[in-house]
Enzyme design. Structure first.
Site, PDB file in Angstrom:
ATOM      1  N   HIS A  27       0.821  -1.223   0.000  1.00 31.49           N
ATOM      2  CA  HIS A  27       0.000   0.000   0.000  1.00 31.49           C
ATOM      3  C   HIS A  27       0.853   1.270   0.000  1.00 31.49           C
ATOM      4  CE1 HIS A  27      -3.589  -2.333   0.434  1.00 31.49           C
ATOM      5  NE2 HIS A  27      -3.283  -2.768   1.648  1.00 31.49           N
ATOM      6  N   TYR A  53      -3.556 -11.834   9.410  1.00 35.06           N
ATOM      7  CA  TYR A  53      -3.494 -11.368  10.791  1.00 35.06           C
ATOM      8  C   TYR A  53      -4.054 -12.355  11.809  1.00 35.06           C
ATOM      9  CZ  TYR A  53      -2.817  -7.313   7.927  1.00 35.06           C
ATOM     10  OH  TYR A  53      -2.336  -6.484   6.953  1.00 35.06           O
ATOM     11  N   ASP A 103      -2.992 -10.670  -1.943  1.00 42.48           N
ATOM     12  CA  ASP A 103      -3.539 -10.116  -0.706  1.00 42.48           C
ATOM     13  C   ASP A 103      -5.024  -9.802  -0.903  1.00 42.48           C
ATOM     14  OD1 ASP A 103      -2.328  -8.587   1.960  1.00 42.48           O
ATOM     15  OD2 ASP A 103      -4.086  -7.572   1.156  1.00 42.48           O
ATOM     16  N   HIS A 133      -6.544  -7.193  -0.199  1.00 44.82           N
ATOM     17  CA  HIS A 133      -6.756  -5.779  -0.495  1.00 44.82           C
ATOM     18  C   HIS A 133      -5.913  -5.368  -1.703  1.00 44.82           C
ATOM     19  CE1 HIS A 133      -7.508  -6.379   3.845  1.00 44.82           C
ATOM     20  NE2 HIS A 133      -8.539  -5.589   3.608  1.00 44.82           N
TER      21      HIS A 133
END
Length: 339
Positions: free
Chosen positions: A162, A322, A197, A199
């Protein structure tokens, strides 16, 4: 498989809660993530964990602007001097420039936090050293595949996809995935980035938007409703020399392997059509059902690892993931199958 990990990554370990979706939540991206992955890989066996060499500062300029790097290097000490905050304080942006109006480049660190940050991520005393160590892992893994390794894994955290040329966000400060890809291109290789991922890899897309020597492919949850929201749609193809070298494959929220597999097959077909000579995999395992974007299950991660065996030299760079008991087992499953 060689695994690169630098203990200095533990120097970035945020603890202060921040507001996400209207509620205060503890930070998800902490130093414990890497330790959990290391423990899982040790339990599986067959992984050679090494500490990378220090990164060449010039390598950072392959992806990031010099002024941004200087900001990251000095931000925490300048913030403490300006505010009187303690060494353990976490510097977070609280003001950003107004769109549509002229504004001057600020000199005060509080204002610069708002210029260089695009969300609520903090800068800690150890963030710069941790980010450097994370990036060094990605470069070391790239060096290993150039040296003859078929696959190498960078246990990079903080993650990176990101982060753009001059912004941090989404837990990311230096774009490790983009650094690996850019470093490989300097060695004469045509590179494809495959970002799995949950995102959109918005920072990686931005870095290579105008470049035709790197194909960027991202499979992710629908950006209409998932972070980072503003990018990741199918009509984003790149521009200039990069026109056609960017592919986004967004999936409906809650998509299972049944929906994920065709997107992955499409991504790998694009890699082959591009004529890639090396692949950088941005490995996020926040695609698991417990992370609330997509709905992959434990048994899907060996399938993902096998699918990513393209036969090309492959650098795997850790991104998201996570959940306790999920991150570490999913990463181990992907790497074991990929190896």
């Amino acid at each position: 498989m060689i695994v690169y990990f630098d203990p200095d990554s533990r120097l970035h370990d945020p603890s202060e809660p921040h507001r996400f979706g209207g509620v205060l939540l503890p930070p998800a991206e902490t130093a414990a993530r890497a330790d959990r992955v290391l423990a899982a890989l040790s339990a599986v066996g067959g992984f050679d964990v090494r500490r990378p060499e220090d990164i060449d500062p010039d390598d950072l300029l392959l992806v990031h602007d010099r002024e941004y790097l200087e900001f990251l290097r000095t931000a925490h000490s300048r913030w403490r001097e300006a505010t009187g905050a303690p060494a353990g304080g976490e510097a977070v942006a609280y003001i950003r420039p107004l769109r549509g109006t002229p504004w001057r480049r600020p000199t005060h660190v509080d204002a610069q936090l708002g210029v260089y940050s695009n969300d609520v991520d903090p800068i800690l005393e150890g963030t710069w050293r941790a980010a450097l160590s994370s990036a060094a892992c990605a470069i070391a893994a790239s060096r290993a595949v150039v040296g003859g390794e078929r696959t190498a894994y960078a246990l990079s955290r903080p993650p990176g996809h990101h982060a753009a040329r001059a912004t941090f966000g989404g837990y990311c400060y230096l774009n490790n995935t983009a650094l690996a890809a850019a470093w490989l291109t300097v060695r004469g290789l045509k590179v494809a980035v495959v970002d799995v991922d949950a995102h959109h890899g918005n920072g990686t897309q931005a870095v290579f938007w105008n470049r035709g020597d790197v194909l960027t492919v991202s499979i992710h949850g629908d950006p209409e409703v998932h972070f980072p929201f503003f990018t990741g749609f199918p009509d984003e193809k790149g521009a200039g020399e990069g026109g056609g070298a960017n592919l986004n494959l967004p999936l409906a929220s809650g998509s299972t392997w049944t929906g994920y597999r065709p997107a992955l097959e499409g991504a790998l077909e694009a890699v082959a059509a591009f004529g890639a000579e090396a692949v950088v995999v941005a490995l996020g395992v926040d695609t698991h059902k417990t992370d609330g974007v997509l709905s992959l299950r434990d048994d899907d991660y060996p399938l993902l690892g096998r699918a990513l065996r393209t036969g090309l030299p492959t650098v795997v760079v850790q991104e998201g993931g996570y959940g306790e008991g999920v991150l570490e087992q999913a990463v181990a499953a992907v790497l074991t199958a990929l190896a």
